[in-house]
Design a protein around this motif. Structure first.
Motif, short mmCIF file in Angstrom:
data_model
loop_
_atom_site.label_atom_id
_atom_site.label_comp_id
_atom_site.label_asym_id
_atom_site.label_seq_id
_atom_site.Cartn_x
_atom_site.Cartn_y
_atom_site.Cartn_z
N ARG A 19 21.97 -8.54 14.18
CA ARG A 19 21.53 -7.98 12.90
C ARG A 19 20.12 -8.48 12.62
NH1 ARG A 19 23.60 -8.55 6.64
NH2 ARG A 19 22.65 -10.62 6.88
N TRP A 36 12.58 1.47 10.47
CA TRP A 36 12.72 0.58 11.63
C TRP A 36 12.24 1.33 12.87
CZ3 TRP A 36 13.71 -4.48 11.89
CH2 TRP A 36 14.35 -5.11 10.82
N SER A 51 15.54 3.61 5.58
CA SER A 51 16.30 3.37 4.37
C SER A 51 15.47 3.90 3.21
CB SER A 51 16.56 1.87 4.19
OG SER A 51 17.07 1.61 2.90
N THR A 57 20.31 6.58 3.95
CA THR A 57 19.67 6.24 5.21
C THR A 57 19.71 7.43 6.16
OG1 THR A 57 21.72 5.40 6.16
CG2 THR A 57 20.35 3.81 4.99
N THR A 59 19.34 7.95 10.50
CA THR A 59 19.29 7.23 11.77
C THR A 59 18.95 8.19 12.90
OG1 THR A 59 21.04 5.79 10.92
CG2 THR A 59 20.56 5.63 13.26
N PHE A 67 23.66 1.87 15.71
CA PHE A 67 22.76 1.16 14.80
C PHE A 67 22.98 1.64 13.37
CE2 PHE A 67 19.04 0.13 17.93
CZ PHE A 67 19.96 -0.43 18.81
N ILE A 69 21.51 1.05 9.26
CA ILE A 69 20.49 0.49 8.38
C ILE A 69 21.07 0.32 7.00
CG2 ILE A 69 18.26 0.93 7.31
CD1 ILE A 69 17.53 2.54 9.81
N TYR A 79 17.97 -4.23 6.51
CA TYR A 79 18.67 -4.74 7.69
C TYR A 79 18.83 -3.64 8.74
CZ TYR A 79 20.00 -8.36 4.34
OH TYR A 79 19.97 -9.35 3.39
N LEU A 80 18.94 -4.09 9.98
CA LEU A 80 19.27 -3.20 11.09
C LEU A 80 20.41 -3.86 11.86
CD1 LEU A 80 18.61 -0.63 12.73
CD2 LEU A 80 17.13 -2.06 14.17
N TYR A 93 11.16 -5.11 17.93
CA TYR A 93 11.62 -4.31 16.80
C TYR A 93 10.77 -4.60 15.57
CZ TYR A 93 15.70 -2.77 19.38
OH TYR A 93 16.52 -2.15 20.31
N CYS A 95 9.83 -3.48 11.36
CA CYS A 95 10.08 -2.75 10.13
C CYS A 95 8.73 -2.33 9.55
CB CYS A 95 10.87 -3.56 9.12
SG CYS A 95 10.03 -5.02 8.50
#
Length: 123
Positions: A19, A36, A51, A57, A59, A67, A69, A79-80, A93, A95
């Motif tokens: 996470r 992300w 998000s 959200t 994806t 995954f 979010i 968060y991911l 990774y 953000c």
């Protein structure tokens, strides 16, 4: 001054979970859409999801089902959650704060970026 600080990366075996967190400061977090992305060596930066400020959200199809979010407005953190990790998920990774109209998958729509956190998935 806008600050985005990612954490939670590391080394994990294939099939495992991580996470990632992204703590934001310097803007009104509740008004911001947070994206992300990831970038593997020699590859372009890849959109993973977003998000929205309202809490919904989206994806990317490439990671959908694995995954997730989420965000905590009280902590100004997005968060991911990454499950069923694969070797090909190895990347840095990031953000980012979406600040412009346009395709959500385009890095050019995001003006503020974190420093990135390395995720390495071993076989």
């Amino acid at each position: 001054q806008v600050q985005l600080v990612e954490s939670g990366g590391g080394l994990v075996q294939a099939g495992g979970s991580l996470r990632l967190s992204c703590a934001a400061a310097g803007r009104t977090f509740t008004s911001d859409a947070m994206g992300w992305f990831r970038q593997a060596p020699g590859k372009e930066r890849e959109f993973l999801g977003i998000s929205w400020s309202g809490g919904s959200t989206s994806t990317a199809d490439s990671v959908k089902g694995r995954f997730t979010i989420s965000r905590d407005n009280a902590k100004s953190t997005v968060y991911l959650q990454m499950n069923s990790l694969k070797v090909e998920d190895t990347a840095v990774y990031y953000c980012a704060v979406r600040t412009a109209f346009g395709s959500v998958w385009s890095p050019s729509a995001y003006a503020y970026w974190g420093q990135g956190t390395q995720v390495t998935v071993s076989s």
